[in-house]
Structure formats: C-alpha cells, structure tokens
Design a protein around this motif. Structure first.
Motif, PDB file in Angstrom:
ATOM      1  N   VAL A 301       0.823  -1.213   0.000  1.00 57.29           N
ATOM      2  CA  VAL A 301       0.000   0.000   0.000  1.00 57.29           C
ATOM      3  C   VAL A 301       0.864   1.273   0.000  1.00 57.29           C
ATOM      4  O   VAL A 301       0.415   2.353  -0.385  1.00 57.29           O
ATOM      5  N   VAL A 302       2.130   1.125   0.408  1.00 58.32           N
ATOM      6  CA  VAL A 302       3.055   2.256   0.371  1.00 58.32           C
ATOM      7  C   VAL A 302       3.097   2.878  -1.039  1.00 58.32           C
ATOM      8  O   VAL A 302       3.272   4.092  -1.201  1.00 58.32           O
ATOM      9  N   LEU A 303       2.852   2.064  -2.074  1.00 54.48           N
ATOM     10  CA  LEU A 303       2.862   2.580  -3.454  1.00 54.48           C
ATOM     11  C   LEU A 303       1.660   3.470  -3.735  1.00 54.48           C
ATOM     12  O   LEU A 303       1.750   4.454  -4.473  1.00 54.48           O
ATOM     13  N   LEU A 304       0.519   3.099  -3.151  1.00 60.33           N
ATOM     14  CA  LEU A 304      -0.697   3.899  -3.366  1.00 60.33           C
ATOM     15  C   LEU A 304      -0.515   5.260  -2.717  1.00 60.33           C
ATOM     16  O   LEU A 304      -0.939   6.293  -3.242  1.00 60.33           O
ATOM     17  N   MET A 346      10.758   0.750  -3.450  1.00 56.69           N
ATOM     18  CA  MET A 346      11.450   0.737  -2.146  1.00 56.69           C
ATOM     19  C   MET A 346      12.564  -0.317  -2.149  1.00 56.69           C
ATOM     20  O   MET A 346      12.888  -0.882  -1.098  1.00 56.69           O
ATOM     21  N   GLY A 347      13.128  -0.641  -3.318  1.00 56.93           N
ATOM     22  CA  GLY A 347      13.977  -1.831  -3.407  1.00 56.93           C
ATOM     23  C   GLY A 347      13.050  -3.023  -3.223  1.00 56.93           C
ATOM     24  O   GLY A 347      11.852  -2.840  -3.060  1.00 56.93           O
ATOM     25  N   GLU A 348      13.563  -4.247  -3.290  1.00 53.39           N
ATOM     26  CA  GLU A 348      12.642  -5.358  -3.057  1.00 53.39           C
ATOM     27  C   GLU A 348      13.274  -6.468  -2.240  1.00 53.39           C
ATOM     28  O   GLU A 348      14.479  -6.698  -2.283  1.00 53.39           O
ATOM     29  N   ARG A 349      12.399  -7.097  -1.438  1.00 56.51           N
ATOM     30  CA  ARG A 349      12.813  -8.303  -0.701  1.00 56.51           C
ATOM     31  C   ARG A 349      12.500  -9.496  -1.610  1.00 56.51           C
ATOM     32  O   ARG A 349      13.018  -9.562  -2.720  1.00 56.51           O
ATOM     33  N   ALA A 350      11.630 -10.426  -1.172  1.00 57.42           N
ATOM     34  CA  ALA A 350      11.370 -11.607  -1.994  1.00 57.42           C
ATOM     35  C   ALA A 350      10.780 -11.171  -3.332  1.00 57.42           C
ATOM     36  O   ALA A 350      10.011 -10.216  -3.381  1.00 57.42           O
ATOM     37  N   PRO A 351      11.079 -11.859  -4.432  1.00 58.05           N
ATOM     38  CA  PRO A 351      12.009 -12.980  -4.479  1.00 58.05           C
ATOM     39  C   PRO A 351      13.426 -12.537  -4.858  1.00 58.05           C
ATOM     40  O   PRO A 351      14.317 -13.363  -4.910  1.00 58.05           O
ATOM     41  N   VAL A 352      13.652 -11.226  -5.119  1.00 59.46           N
ATOM     42  CA  VAL A 352      14.960 -10.817  -5.662  1.00 59.46           C
ATOM     43  C   VAL A 352      15.955 -10.397  -4.591  1.00 59.46           C
ATOM     44  O   VAL A 352      17.158 -10.378  -4.814  1.00 59.46           O
ATOM     45  N   TRP A 353      15.457 -10.015  -3.412  1.00 64.44           N
ATOM     46  CA  TRP A 353      16.312  -9.586  -2.295  1.00 64.44           C
ATOM     47  C   TRP A 353      17.381  -8.607  -2.774  1.00 64.44           C
ATOM     48  O   TRP A 353      18.573  -8.821  -2.606  1.00 64.44           O
ATOM     49  N   ASP A 354      16.928  -7.520  -3.375  1.00 62.30           N
ATOM     50  CA  ASP A 354      17.858  -6.529  -3.917  1.00 62.30           C
ATOM     51  C   ASP A 354      17.408  -5.135  -3.461  1.00 62.30           C
ATOM     52  O   ASP A 354      16.437  -4.583  -3.975  1.00 62.30           O
ATOM     53  N   ALA A 355      18.140  -4.590  -2.472  1.00 62.38           N
ATOM     54  CA  ALA A 355      17.759  -3.289  -1.918  1.00 62.38           C
ATOM     55  C   ALA A 355      17.926  -2.180  -2.950  1.00 62.38           C
ATOM     56  O   ALA A 355      17.350  -1.102  -2.827  1.00 62.38           O
ATOM     57  N   GLY A 356      18.728  -2.449  -4.011  1.00 59.67           N
ATOM     58  CA  GLY A 356      18.964  -1.425  -5.032  1.00 59.67           C
ATOM     59  C   GLY A 356      18.033  -1.547  -6.230  1.00 59.67           C
ATOM     60  O   GLY A 356      18.157  -0.779  -7.186  1.00 59.67           O
TER      61      GLY A 356
END
Ligand SMILES: O=C(O)[C@H](O)[C@@H](O)[C@H](O)[C@H](O)CO
Length: 500
Positions: A301-304, A346-356
């Motif tokens: 929901v942070v995207l909305l 916001m970067g992503e956790r699962a499934p890519v686990w890439d903060a960048g």
C-alpha cells in the motif's frame, strides 16, 4: 464476560482489540504515527512515539471494555519484525527504532550474502541476509556509529523496549528472534557465527522465550495509567507476519496467507523449516511446533500512498482512500491496456532480495491515462505476490486454500483482481486485523494450554472466485513481468552508481 486484548504494533500504527472467547472483537483502538524525517534509504520511528501509541491504544481499549462491564484476562502482543534499537544500561534509547524498511546496511548485506558464512547464516537463522535484518544493522552501527555501538548495553527490538519499560526485563520471543538473523531456529538459541559477524556477544541481546511466555508484575505506574491490575497476565506473543497466518485462518498445510498492508507477504505454516536452496524464502517461528515459511515484499500500500501524494497531490490514509484509489483504477481494463509496473520503488525483498532494485512502468502508449497507471500499480503488487507464491509452492508444498488479510481487504475490487491473477479462490474471514486477532488467539492458548495454537472462530466469510478468461489474460502479462527484473538488474545498479 472475559476478554483478551491483542495488540499489533506495526510500522504505520498500533492497533489494540478486545477479543472474546467466542471470537468477537468488542472494542478496538488504532493510533497511527509517521516515520521521523530521515535521509533517503533510512527508515526510523521515534521509540517514545511508539511507546505512547502502545499505551494509548491499550488504555482506550481497556476503557471501552470496562464500559461494557467485561473483564480483562490478559494482553498479548504482535509486532513488526526486524526492528533495532540500541539502549544504554538504563534502558534509554541511544538510537531511534530502525525498522525493516531501512536499507542503510545494504553493502553489509551484499558482502555477507556472498560469503560462506552468509549461506550458513541464512540456513540456520531462517532470515534472508538483507539490510532489513538486525544483524546487518548492527554491523552498520559498529562501523558508522562506533560510539553508540560501544555504549550500547543491549540491541533490542520494539517489543523488548516496551516489555523492559513494563517489567524491567529484556525478553524476546522466539518468533521475533527468528527474524533477527542472529537466532538459530533449530536450536532456539543465539547463533554464534551470526554473533561473530555482528561483533557482539549474546549478553548484548535479550533472553529468548517461547511466544506463549507469560509475564506478570507490571510496573505500577503503567498499571494505573492503563487502568488494569498489575497482576494482569502479559503474553509476549509473536511477530505480525506469523500471527497474520493465525488470525486469517491460514494454519494448515496447503493454506497460503496473502497479506497486503504497507508491505506484503505470502506465507505457509509447516512443522519444520523449509530450507530454500535459492535463499528466496524466510523461515520464522510461531510456536515450538510451527514454522512459517514465505516471502515478504516491500512494496504494498506504500505505493498507493506514494502515487497519491506525489502525482494526485492529495493526502493518503489507508482505508477509504485505498478503496477510492482502486475504484479510480477500475476505469482502466484488466491488464491496463499493456501497461506493466515492476513495483520495486522501495527496493525489493522476496524474491529478488535486492535493496537497489527500482520500479519501472513498461509499455506506455498515448492511450494511457491516469487510471491505467493506477491499475498497473495494483496489478504490479499482485504479480509480485504471485511470483513469491510460486516459490513457496515449489519449496514448501502445493497451495490449496488462500486466505487474505491486511489493509487491502477493505477493497472488494482489489481482492477480486488478486483472485484473478492467482487463478484460485481467495477467502477473507471476519474482516478484523489478522495480526491483532492472531495475538489474541495465541494469548488465549498461552493462558490455557501453552504450546498449542487454535484457529479463529469464523463468523463471516467472503469467497472470491477467479474468472478464467481474466486469469488467462493476466498470465500472458505476468510472463512479461516475470522477465523484467533480470533484464534490468544491472541498469538499476548503474543508475544507483550515477546517482551517488
Ligand atoms: O511476514 C511478513 O509479513 C514479513 O516477513 C515482515 O518482514 C513484515 O514485512 C514486517 O514485519 C512489517 O510488518
């Protein structure tokens, strides 16, 4: 009648509910808060604001319970995972609450992840090596704020902070401990190689106890303020993610819980950790017999809120604004006429686990309007969860039933769109805050029969059935979506380098 109070301490607010043994929520209070102003990539909450929100939410709920002439048999807690506060010898905070959304330790996570120790840490602690974890945050503090690191008597999380004020003891439940990256989920004790990586001894962490652990002897000042007896039973409880499964009825093998709140997650319970060789999934603990495996996404929901505030130039509060957002998005057709959104702002956790990782709109053409962009955002979140669900299915077992929870269940449209993406029936029970209900249920079990977990009493049930034609259309779009990250990964990082 007796009630138990379930408290869910989240990243955007704290909710307390009074829950009866018949499964009814007869009183509730929600207190919201905002993160403190921070540089990009940092995400902190003020510990005092949080503490006051917990006090106020319990106090107001107690007042409602007393008005209804009911009695309180206990209070039980759910909290957001992965938070870190350094405190001095008097328990005074030396830092703010550094939340799961804070990415400052990304470089530490990246380096550890590539090392042999990193693979073992993932396997034995159940927590993916990622900047969300207290382990990586402590490493960052050690090198960037050495004075605070040296002065820190303990490194604790939100719940430990509250319980220390209430009872003068540093206690951490196994469920929250399992999300620190520092705890051996098999032996249920602090994990030495992770402590070594952080550069701390176990004495600087709290004492781990099961989620059903009960504490008495509340500090008299707080007992008075809350309007309860100092002898009231406090059940330490578990993490919000694990308790959302319990509160939304996703408790049996094959039950998948899908939560969309500020962030999102899909999870399945199992009697043992499901080690994912590709290191995409977490393995957290609910009780001694129950593990919760799954994956969390950062971008819910942070995207909305982001889109509404930055592009529609309006305030956004979850609830009515969320429902209105989806209604406006519904002016565009399923698939947003070829507009795809990779939602990793916001970067992503699962499934890519890439903060960048970053977000991308793909396929924009002159026919697209605001509604198409809004629909693409919702669909991007749905695809992200669908992708994580596929890895849960592969690692933990086949999905038989899906239970939804979190702020998004207020929108029937969104639930239907998610159902069409999954191509499987989705059920919502009771419409209450699943983590707070889960806390109350766990609390009741702790007070009666420690170690066992019951399911919620079902008063109402909404079932959403997939539309086969729409599912087929979404599948075609999803195939394009699923290839995007790999194609763009290097570009995201090049852009990050240019920006810094
Ligand atoms: O299972 C989950 O829901 C996630 O793993 C958690 O990391 C939450 O995102 C976090 O606790 C914030 O509430």
């Amino acid at each position: 009648m007796y009630v138990i109070i379930g408290v869910d301490i989240g990243t955007s607010g704290t909710k307390a509910i009074a829950y009866t043994r018949e499964g009814a929520v007869i009183a509730n209070t929600y207190v919201s808060y905002n993160p403190v102003d921070n540089p990009p990539g940092h995400h902190e909450l003020d510990p005092e604001v949080l503490f006051n929100a917990v006090i106020t939410s319990i106090e107001k709920t107690v007042q409602q319970v007393i008005k209804l002439a009911h009695k309180i048999e206990g209070i039980s807690f759910s909290t957001a995972m992965h938070s870190l506060i350094a405190v001095d010898a008097d328990g005074q905070p030396l830092t703010n609450v550094i939340t799961w959304a804070d990415a400052r330790s990304a470089a530490y996570a990246e380096a550890l992840k590539q090392s042999p120790a990193g693979h073992d840490i993932y396997r034995y602690t159940g927590t993916p090596v990622h900047p969300m974890s207290p382990l990586c945050k402590i490493m960052w503090l050690r090198d960037h704020q050495p004075q605070i690191f040296a002065a820190a008597h303990k490194f604790i999380g939100i719940k430990e902070f509250i319980f220390y004020r209430f009872f003068g003891k540093y206690l951490i439940d196994h469920s929250i401990a399992a999300a620190t990256g520092l705890f051996d989920i098999y032996k249920k004790q602090w994990y030495e190689p992770a402590l070594a990586a952080a550069g701390i001894a176990s004495g600087r962490l709290s004492e781990p106890v099961p989620a059903t652990y009960v504490v008495h002897g509340l500090n008299k000042t707080y007992a008075q303020q809350l309007g309860i007896d100092a002898g009231t039973s406090f059940v330490i409880g578990a993490s919000d993610g694990c308790l959302a499964n319990l509160g939304s009825n996703a408790t049996k093998p094959g039950d998948l819980s899908v939560t969309i709140g500020t962030s999102g997650a899909v999870r399945m319970m199992a009697t043992q950790p499901a080690w994912d060789k590709q290191e995409r999934l977490f393995n957290y603990i609910l009780t001694d017999e129950l593990y919760v495996s799954g994956g969390a996404i950062n971008n819910g929901v942070v995207l909305l809120k982001w889109y509404t505030e930055h592009f529609l130039q309006k305030q956004f509060a979850s609830g009515d604004d969320l429902v209105a957002f989806v209604q406006q998005a519904a002016q565009a057709p399923a698939g947003a006429d070829g507009l795809l959104f990779l939602p990793y702002i916001m970067g992503e956790r699962a499934p890519v686990w890439d903060a960048g990782a970053k977000g991308v709109f793909l396929g924009i053409h002159a026919g697209h309007t605001q509604a198409h962009f809004m629909r693409a955002i919702i669909e991007g979140i749905n695809y992200a969860l669908y992708e994580v669900a596929a890895s849960v299915e592969e690692t933990v077992g086949p999905i038989q039933h899906i239970y939804a929870s979190g702020g998004f269940i207020k929108s029937h449209l969104w639930l239907q769109w998610l159902t069409d993406v999954f191509g499987k029936e989705i059920t919502v029970i009771n419409n209450d805050d699943a983590s707070a209900v889960g806390a109350a249920l766990l609390g009741l079990q702790a007070l009666d029969r420690p170690g066992r977990v019951s399911s919620p009493v079902i008063h109402s049930k909404q079932n959403y059935t997939p539309d086969a034609a729409l599912h087929a259309r979404y599948q075609r779009y999803y195939k394009v979506y699923a290839g995007l990250y790999i194609k763009l990964k290097d570009d995201f990082h090049t852009l990050n380098d240019i920006r810094s």
